[in-house]
Design an enzyme around this catalytic site. Structure first.
Site, mmCIF file in Angstrom:
data_model
loop_
_atom_site.group_PDB
_atom_site.id
_atom_site.type_symbol
_atom_site.label_atom_id
_atom_site.label_comp_id
_atom_site.label_asym_id
_atom_site.label_seq_id
_atom_site.Cartn_x
_atom_site.Cartn_y
_atom_site.Cartn_z
ATOM 1 N N LEU A 1 -49.489 -76.838 -20.881
ATOM 2 C CA LEU A 1 -49.781 -77.170 -22.275
ATOM 3 C C LEU A 1 -50.190 -75.904 -23.015
ATOM 4 C CD1 LEU A 1 -51.724 -80.541 -21.872
ATOM 5 C CD2 LEU A 1 -49.434 -80.217 -22.825
ATOM 6 N N ASP B 1 -52.002 -67.045 -19.436
ATOM 7 C CA ASP B 1 -52.485 -68.423 -19.306
ATOM 8 C C ASP B 1 -52.310 -68.903 -17.871
ATOM 9 O OD1 ASP B 1 -53.650 -70.837 -20.037
ATOM 10 O OD2 ASP B 1 -51.802 -71.697 -20.836
#
EC number: 3.5.2.3
Length: 346
Positions: free
Chosen positions: A219, A247
């Site tokens: 996400l 990330d």
């Protein structure tokens, strides 16, 4: 080209977890990166300077002997964060930013912000002391299509936020859409963005190739090819508003391969090799050092690193799995052969 020498890079968006998981994954990051912006979404989250200091110490204690690494800490923004905490964060020297998660948007974000407009006093304090705001730029309204949540966030919340606080430094993290690229390009120098390897390499088809592929689920979710192409153009353009942020988000295999699997891709093991693969395919290897090593520290007003690393044309295969507490860890693109291999400069 058979070899590239780069200034040692930094990772401007990283999840390290805590405890035994921290000890398992930190060596991968430390091997490639000199510094990293460490996400605060632990359980419980890192909400105060005191909590950030304790987490900072735990990270330092887990660094393998003989390695150097500087964790750059962040605070987890909540509805109850105070301007006084922002002042303390700035004065600490080791807290470099504040992270906004919409409540429920991603892993361990349940205590995130319920309404971004409730935080205006905090944003005013951040603007005053010049502490950057890091945004997970998605709405959580279940009526909004999951593939549109970044675009809707930009139009509904980010544009008004930028208008209310024009001097606030903002990083729109892990951007995934052409809309985000266009917003960053149209904004002033106080707005930047990080881009992950998975959003440069893959589009949303990868999640569904021959079945559900949970290790491509993250996400914000992967988007259609037109968006990937826009991200690729931005990352390889040499524009300093776009820089590296993996990330990298470790979850045990059992947490990914389940009826309600966790979002996140683990790329700390081979991040630079993945980015090099992307930049080579775009005939832009000459732009990799700026993206990986220069533009991030420049935005954060930190000195560039002086050490060097190399990438050599040495084929190798990404492992199918890595050790992880009480489970195993499947790296992004597991089993794939890469042509670039990382090595520090002796």
């Amino acid at each position: 080209m058979e070899k590239i020498t780069l200034t040692r890079p930094d990772d401007w968006h990283l999840h390290l977890r805590d405890g035994e998981a921290l000890k398992a994954v930190l060596p991968d990051t430390v091997r490639q990166f000199a510094r990293a912006i460490v996400m605060p979404n632990l359980k419980p989250p890192v909400r105060t300077v005191a909590e950030a200091a304790a987490y900072h110490d735990r990270i330092l204690a887990a660094i393998p002997p003989g390695r150097t690494f500087e964790p750059l800490m962040t605070l987890y923004l909540t509805d109850n964060t105070s301007p006084a905490e922002i002042q303390a964060a700035k004065e600490s020297g080791f807290v470099k930013a504040v992270k906004y998660y919409p409540a429920g948007a991603t892993t361990n974000s349940d205590l995130g912000v319920t309404d971004i407009r409730k935080c205006d006093a905090v944003f005013e304090a951040m603007q005053t002391v010049d502490l950057p705001l890091l945004l997970h730029g998605e709405v959580t309204d279940h009526r909004v299509d999951v593939f549109d949540r970044e675009k809707v966030f930009i139009e509904t919340y980010l544009r008004p936020l930028k208008e209310r606080f024009p001097q606030l430094r903002i990083v729109l993290e892990h951007i995934t859409t052409k809309d985000a690229v266009e917003f960053v390009l149209a904004s002033d120098e106080k707005v930047a963005a990080t881009i992950t390897p998975q959003h440069l390499l893959f589009n949303r088809n990868s999640i569904f190739q021959g079945g559900i592929r949970p290790h491509f689920y993250c996400l914000p979710i992967l988007k259609r090819e037109t968006h990937r192409e826009a991200l690729l153009e931005a990352a390889t353009s040499g524009n300093p508003k776009f820089f590296l942020g993996t990330d990298s988000a470790p979850h045990g295999r059992d947490r990914k391969e389940s009826d309600c699997g966790c979002a996140g891709c683990y790329s700390a093991l081979h991040a630079l090799e993945l980015y090099a693969t992307v930049f080579e395919a775009a005939d832009a290897l000459d732009k990799l050092e700026g993206f990986a090593s220069f533009y991030g520290p420049d935005f954060y007003q930190l000195p560039r690193n002086t050490e060097k690393i190399t990438l050599t044309k040495t084929p190798w295969q990404i492992p199918d799995a890595l050790p992880f507490p009480e489970s195993s860890l499947v790296p992004l693109w597991a089993g794939q052969e890469l042509s670039w291999k990382f090595a520090p400069v002796a």
